[in-house]
Design a protein around this motif. Sequence first.
Motif, PDB file in Angstrom:
ATOM      1  N   GLY A 137      -7.905   9.905 -33.061  1.00  0.00           N
ATOM      2  CA  GLY A 137      -8.819   8.727 -33.949  1.00  0.00           C
ATOM      3  C   GLY A 137     -10.225   8.442 -33.005  1.00  0.00           C
ATOM      4  N   ARG A 138     -11.059   8.262 -34.581  1.00  0.00           N
ATOM      5  CA  ARG A 138     -12.821   7.278 -33.825  1.00  0.00           C
ATOM      6  C   ARG A 138     -12.629   6.104 -33.599  1.00  0.00           C
ATOM      7  N   PRO A 139     -13.115   6.024 -32.060  1.00  0.00           N
ATOM      8  CA  PRO A 139     -13.342   4.555 -31.506  1.00  0.00           C
ATOM      9  C   PRO A 139     -14.826   3.809 -32.737  1.00  0.00           C
ATOM     10  N   ALA A 140     -14.722   2.933 -32.556  1.00  0.00           N
ATOM     11  CA  ALA A 140     -15.238   2.114 -33.487  1.00  0.00           C
ATOM     12  C   ALA A 140     -16.094   0.952 -32.975  1.00  0.00           C
ATOM     13  N   ALA A 141     -17.852   0.528 -33.010  1.00  0.00           N
ATOM     14  CA  ALA A 141     -17.504  -0.975 -32.239  1.00  0.00           C
ATOM     15  C   ALA A 141     -17.346  -1.801 -32.801  1.00  0.00           C
ATOM     16  N   SER A 142     -16.839  -2.926 -33.725  1.00  0.00           N
ATOM     17  CA  SER A 142     -16.486  -3.293 -33.931  1.00  0.00           C
ATOM     18  C   SER A 142     -16.020  -3.476 -35.562  1.00  0.00           C
ATOM     19  N   PRO A 143     -14.787  -4.725 -36.236  1.00  0.00           N
ATOM     20  CA  PRO A 143     -14.368  -4.645 -36.733  1.00  0.00           C
ATOM     21  C   PRO A 143     -14.859  -4.026 -38.206  1.00  0.00           C
ATOM     22  N   ALA A 144     -16.161  -4.413 -37.858  1.00  0.00           N
ATOM     23  CA  ALA A 144     -17.083  -4.039 -39.703  1.00  0.00           C
ATOM     24  C   ALA A 144     -17.602  -2.908 -39.777  1.00  0.00           C
ATOM     25  N   THR A 145     -18.078  -2.052 -38.442  1.00  0.00           N
ATOM     26  CA  THR A 145     -17.691  -0.768 -38.467  1.00  0.00           C
ATOM     27  C   THR A 145     -16.603   0.417 -39.084  1.00  0.00           C
ATOM     28  N   VAL A 146     -15.078  -0.129 -38.840  1.00  0.00           N
ATOM     29  CA  VAL A 146     -13.973   0.351 -39.062  1.00  0.00           C
ATOM     30  C   VAL A 146     -13.475  -0.273 -40.413  1.00  0.00           C
ATOM     31  N   ALA A 147     -14.490  -1.287 -40.662  1.00  0.00           N
ATOM     32  CA  ALA A 147     -13.890  -1.523 -42.074  1.00  0.00           C
ATOM     33  C   ALA A 147     -15.023  -0.270 -43.535  1.00  0.00           C
TER      34      ALA A 147
END
Length: 296
Positions: free
Chosen positions: A45-55
Amino acid sequence: MKKVGVIGLGDMGSGLARNLVKAGFETAGFDLREDRLAALSEMGGRPAASPATVAKTSDAVFVMVLNGQQAKDVVFGADGLVSGFKPGSTVILTATIKPSEAREIADGLKKHDIHLIDAPVSGGYPGAQAGTLTMMAAGAPEVLDVHQPILEAVGEKIFRVGANAGDGQTVKACLQALIGSIFTATFEAAVLGAKSGISGQVLYDVFSASGAGNNITRNAYGKILDRAFVGTGSHIGTMYKDLTITMDHAREFGVPMFTTAAAMQLFQSGITRFPGEDNWAVTKILEEIVGATVTR
């Protein structure tokens, strides 16, 4: 190929992510703990820095957090999902929260033209990791149709329980009332047998072969006989939280819940005495009272 995200990569969320990756979905994720982000990367998977980044890189995002306030913060807070989603995206709410909280989240998402699938799950850590969860999904039929392949990647049994936000959480609240009551009845029966001088294995075998035999009783009694009270993937805090949700919902509708109330109080005693242990630890409270230990 749809791009999917997962917020909350603990025991449950890590299983969601693992099975989404396995099913071929491009999967991003966020968690406050760095070790969980590293584990996501290791599984593809790809780690993200925040929920917004995931979205920003996802068509749909699973929200698998502990409670309703956390869910609201993840969706609407600073760097929340709504600040990254494009219109027409979907939140898949797999956390167990109050039905009223699910409705609040759905109402807030409508202002941003974002869909909600209210889909709490059952099956615990083993089901999440194996992709065999039972899902109680509520949402607009056309939205459920579009997201069926995503749900099937993480769940084995997917029930469409309603069209409105909160319907999924309501079904889960009813289910937890039953599960919690079966748990505590099993704990009490096990201790009664032990105090009476009957071996735990004898009771386990009889219960399993009788009309009362079920997976919940067999699993719980087996853990008690093994004295496995920690690290079984069924933390006592989760069941206690779920039972409080059930009781709050029942109070809202004026429904008496005598058996569930007793179960909740047993779990209250368990979480007070053994806060870091699992559901089966409630048995030790009863053992201490009567001076007997459940053994094979």
